[in-house]
Design a protein around this motif. Sequence first.
Motif, short mmCIF file in Angstrom:
data_model
loop_
_atom_site.label_atom_id
_atom_site.label_comp_id
_atom_site.label_asym_id
_atom_site.label_seq_id
_atom_site.Cartn_x
_atom_site.Cartn_y
_atom_site.Cartn_z
N GLU A 50 13.60 -5.54 -10.28
CA GLU A 50 13.67 -6.80 -9.54
C GLU A 50 12.94 -7.95 -10.26
O GLU A 50 12.82 -9.04 -9.72
CB GLU A 50 13.09 -6.63 -8.13
N ASN A 51 12.44 -7.66 -11.47
CA ASN A 51 11.74 -8.69 -12.28
C ASN A 51 10.54 -9.29 -11.56
O ASN A 51 10.28 -10.49 -11.67
CB ASN A 51 12.71 -9.81 -12.70
N ALA A 52 9.83 -8.46 -10.83
CA ALA A 52 8.60 -8.93 -10.17
C ALA A 52 7.44 -8.80 -11.15
O ALA A 52 7.50 -8.04 -12.12
CB ALA A 52 8.32 -8.10 -8.92
N THR A 53 6.38 -9.58 -10.90
CA THR A 53 5.19 -9.54 -11.73
C THR A 53 4.06 -8.88 -10.95
O THR A 53 3.84 -9.20 -9.78
CB THR A 53 4.75 -10.97 -12.13
N ILE A 54 3.35 -7.96 -11.60
CA ILE A 54 2.19 -7.34 -10.96
C ILE A 54 0.98 -8.24 -11.19
O ILE A 54 0.55 -8.44 -12.32
CB ILE A 54 1.92 -5.93 -11.53
N VAL A 55 0.47 -8.81 -10.11
CA VAL A 55 -0.67 -9.73 -10.19
C VAL A 55 -1.97 -8.94 -10.24
O VAL A 55 -2.91 -9.28 -10.97
CB VAL A 55 -0.68 -10.69 -8.97
N ASN A 56 -2.01 -7.86 -9.47
CA ASN A 56 -3.21 -7.03 -9.38
C ASN A 56 -2.82 -5.64 -8.92
O ASN A 56 -1.86 -5.49 -8.18
CB ASN A 56 -4.19 -7.66 -8.39
N GLN A 57 -3.58 -4.63 -9.36
CA GLN A 57 -3.25 -3.27 -8.92
C GLN A 57 -4.50 -2.38 -8.92
O GLN A 57 -5.39 -2.55 -9.73
CB GLN A 57 -2.17 -2.66 -9.80
N GLN A 58 -4.54 -1.46 -7.96
CA GLN A 58 -5.62 -0.48 -7.87
C GLN A 58 -4.98 0.88 -7.63
O GLN A 58 -4.23 1.05 -6.67
CB GLN A 58 -6.54 -0.81 -6.69
N ASP A 64 -4.54 6.38 -2.61
CA ASP A 64 -3.73 5.27 -2.07
C ASP A 64 -3.74 4.16 -3.10
O ASP A 64 -4.80 3.82 -3.64
CB ASP A 64 -4.30 4.76 -0.75
N CYS A 65 -2.60 3.61 -3.39
CA CYS A 65 -2.50 2.54 -4.39
C CYS A 65 -2.23 1.21 -3.69
O CYS A 65 -1.47 1.15 -2.72
CB CYS A 65 -1.37 2.83 -5.36
N ILE A 66 -2.84 0.16 -4.21
CA ILE A 66 -2.59 -1.20 -3.71
C ILE A 66 -2.06 -2.01 -4.87
O ILE A 66 -2.60 -1.97 -5.98
CB ILE A 66 -3.88 -1.84 -3.15
N MET A 67 -1.00 -2.75 -4.60
CA MET A 67 -0.39 -3.57 -5.65
C MET A 67 -0.04 -4.94 -5.09
O MET A 67 0.57 -5.04 -4.03
CB MET A 67 0.86 -2.86 -6.18
N LYS A 68 -0.46 -5.97 -5.81
CA LYS A 68 -0.11 -7.34 -5.41
C LYS A 68 1.00 -7.81 -6.35
O LYS A 68 0.86 -7.74 -7.57
CB LYS A 68 -1.33 -8.26 -5.54
N LEU A 69 2.09 -8.27 -5.76
CA LEU A 69 3.27 -8.65 -6.54
C LEU A 69 3.62 -10.13 -6.36
O LEU A 69 3.39 -10.71 -5.30
CB LEU A 69 4.47 -7.81 -6.10
N LEU A 94 0.86 -1.18 0.00
CA LEU A 94 0.00 0.00 0.00
C LEU A 94 0.90 1.24 0.00
O LEU A 94 1.81 1.33 0.81
CB LEU A 94 -0.89 -0.01 1.25
N PHE A 95 0.66 2.15 -0.95
CA PHE A 95 1.50 3.34 -1.03
C PHE A 95 0.69 4.49 -1.64
O PHE A 95 -0.38 4.29 -2.22
CB PHE A 95 2.77 3.07 -1.85
#
Length: 204
Positions: free
Chosen positions: A156-164, A168-173, A140-141
């Motif tokens: 870091e080569n992460a994948t964004i699974v979900n984002q809003q 305030d932003c929510i991101m699932k990585l 959360l940021f």
Amino acid sequence: MDTYLTLARISEGLYKEKGSKFLAFAIPISDEEEIKEILKEKRKLYHDARHVCFAYILGEKGEYTRANDDGEPSGTAGKPMLGALVSKGITNVLMVVVRYFGGTKLGTSGLINAYREASMDALEQNEVVEKILESRCEILFEYPFLNDVMRIVKEENATIVNQQFDNDCIMKLSIRKRDEEKMRSRLEKVERLRFIEKEEIEEE
């Protein structure tokens, strides 16, 4: 090690003995909820079968196992099915065997052999693949720091699974397990960013 062996896809097997038919299904799975849904579906689809037995192995080290005989004599169905999975050194796999009774009892050894052979046939129609263990986290940021977060995610080569995205932003990585700690330590330096703990996610 941050890899594990599992099955590439769903496959089917068949074994016949004295009129009885044993239909086997080898299915890659990720958690117990998925198992419940698959079993519910199979029992509905094969509602006219005498038994719908299952066995599974779960966990990165195959630490969670279960075998179910569904009314067959104890140890004659689930256990040999589980043994077939163990022999392949795989995890995150469900084996379901549906039995149509042919009118002649097979006896303990006959049942053990039938459930094992049906399971092995399903496994032989498949292939074992190596998969990477991944970890997931949710952050959360505030929107003004989106570019900082995106830069870290990309590097870091992460994948964004979900984002809003909002004020305030929510991101699932999702990220390879061995790289998680490094990414987390970088994200923690982003102003006012915080990790949403699993307990909070489950409560929602």
